[in-house]
Write a protein that holds these residues in place. Structure first.
Motif, short mmCIF file in Angstrom:
data_model
loop_
_atom_site.label_atom_id
_atom_site.label_comp_id
_atom_site.label_asym_id
_atom_site.label_seq_id
_atom_site.Cartn_x
_atom_site.Cartn_y
_atom_site.Cartn_z
N ALA A 68 -11.23 -9.22 13.54
CA ALA A 68 -10.75 -9.26 14.92
C ALA A 68 -10.69 -7.88 15.57
CB ALA A 68 -9.37 -9.92 14.97
N SER A 69 -10.17 -6.90 14.85
CA SER A 69 -9.93 -5.58 15.46
C SER A 69 -11.15 -4.68 15.49
CB SER A 69 -8.78 -4.86 14.74
OG SER A 69 -9.14 -4.55 13.41
N VAL A 70 -12.18 -5.01 14.73
CA VAL A 70 -13.39 -4.19 14.71
C VAL A 70 -14.60 -5.01 15.16
CG1 VAL A 70 -14.96 -2.83 13.27
CG2 VAL A 70 -12.48 -2.66 12.92
N LEU A 71 -14.94 -6.03 14.42
CA LEU A 71 -16.17 -6.77 14.69
C LEU A 71 -16.12 -7.59 15.98
CD1 LEU A 71 -16.97 -7.92 11.04
CD2 LEU A 71 -17.72 -5.84 12.24
N ASP A 72 -14.95 -8.11 16.33
CA ASP A 72 -14.81 -8.92 17.55
C ASP A 72 -14.12 -8.16 18.68
OD1 ASP A 72 -15.93 -10.99 16.09
OD2 ASP A 72 -14.00 -11.91 15.60
N ALA A 73 -13.93 -6.86 18.52
CA ALA A 73 -13.13 -6.07 19.47
C ALA A 73 -13.67 -6.08 20.89
CB ALA A 73 -13.00 -4.64 18.97
N ASP A 74 -14.99 -6.04 21.07
CA ASP A 74 -15.54 -5.98 22.43
C ASP A 74 -15.13 -7.19 23.26
OD1 ASP A 74 -16.73 -3.61 21.75
OD2 ASP A 74 -18.78 -4.38 21.73
N GLN A 75 -15.08 -8.35 22.63
CA GLN A 75 -14.70 -9.56 23.35
C GLN A 75 -13.18 -9.76 23.36
OE1 GLN A 75 -17.01 -9.73 20.65
NE2 GLN A 75 -18.63 -9.34 22.12
N LEU A 76 -12.52 -9.41 22.27
CA LEU A 76 -11.10 -9.71 22.11
C LEU A 76 -10.18 -8.74 22.84
CD1 LEU A 76 -9.19 -11.68 20.72
CD2 LEU A 76 -9.22 -10.20 18.72
N PHE A 77 -10.44 -7.45 22.76
CA PHE A 77 -9.50 -6.46 23.32
C PHE A 77 -9.26 -6.62 24.82
CE2 PHE A 77 -9.47 -2.93 19.88
CZ PHE A 77 -9.02 -3.85 18.95
N PRO A 78 -10.29 -6.87 25.64
CA PRO A 78 -9.99 -7.06 27.07
C PRO A 78 -9.10 -8.27 27.34
CG PRO A 78 -12.31 -6.53 26.77
CD PRO A 78 -11.73 -6.78 25.40
N LYS A 79 -9.11 -9.26 26.45
CA LYS A 79 -8.27 -10.45 26.60
C LYS A 79 -6.83 -10.19 26.17
CE LYS A 79 -11.97 -13.72 25.56
NZ LYS A 79 -12.48 -14.66 24.57
N ILE A 80 -6.65 -9.52 25.03
CA ILE A 80 -5.30 -9.39 24.48
C ILE A 80 -4.64 -8.05 24.80
CG2 ILE A 80 -5.81 -11.01 22.63
CD1 ILE A 80 -5.91 -8.59 20.71
N MET A 81 -5.44 -7.08 25.26
CA MET A 81 -4.89 -5.77 25.63
C MET A 81 -5.31 -5.46 27.07
SD MET A 81 -5.62 -3.82 22.02
CE MET A 81 -4.93 -2.28 22.60
N PHE A 82 -5.22 -6.48 27.91
CA PHE A 82 -5.69 -6.38 29.30
C PHE A 82 -4.93 -5.35 30.13
CE2 PHE A 82 -2.66 -9.81 28.81
CZ PHE A 82 -1.71 -9.52 29.78
#
Length: 154
Positions: A22-36
């Motif tokens: 989640a924090s590395v491989l999926d970061a491009d998609q995940l971070f803007p959602k959860i750290m908006f």
């Protein structure tokens, strides 16, 4: 040029493999959602995401951004190392900021995020103090806890 470094660790109740994914491989998609509140978007500019790849992260404040180069990515040992080499994060004081990170498993089934950070200052600037390392740890802690909360909820 000056140089300062430090290390820190952050614990998670979730397994290392899941947190790394989640924090590395999926970061491009995940971070803007959860750290908006901090990250507007992230995109791969060059490469396949592995060593040598270039990534641009747009931050929420104004037109600020940072670019980083992936120095190492090991999906088996959960290692992710990168260098911030351009953008507002450098604040005209740093040549670059180098992160070496690793997720390690704990006996209880959780994990520990281990990070070392190296700040390389431009000529004429003082070597950063403990407060800068503390700020890096605070941001990393916020990231770990946001990822952890997201994964627990989904």
């Amino acid at each position: 040029m000056g140089f300062a470094c430090g290390e820190f660790e952050i614990e998670s109740v979730l397994p290392a493999a899941k947190m790394f994914q989640a924090s590395v491989l999926d970061a491009d998609q995940l971070f803007p959602k959860i750290m908006f509140q901090a990250i507007k978007s992230a995109e791969l500019l060059q490469g396949d995401g592995g060593a040598g790849s270039i990534r641009k992260v747009k931050l929420v404040e104004g037109d600020s951004y940072m670019k980083h180069k992936v120095d190492a990515l090991d999906k088996e040992t959960f290692v992710y190392n990168y260098t911030i080499f351009e953008g507002d994060t450098l604040t005209d004081k740093f040549e670059k900021i180098v992160y070496e990170t690793k997720w390690e498993s704990t006996p209880a089934g959780g994990s520990i995020f281990k990070s070392s950070v190296k700040f390389y200052t431009l000529p004429g600037f003082d070597v950063p103090g403990e407060s800068l390392l503390n700020k890096s740890k605070e941001k990393a802690t916020a990231m770990v806890k946001a990822v952890e909360a997201y994964l627990q909820a989904n």
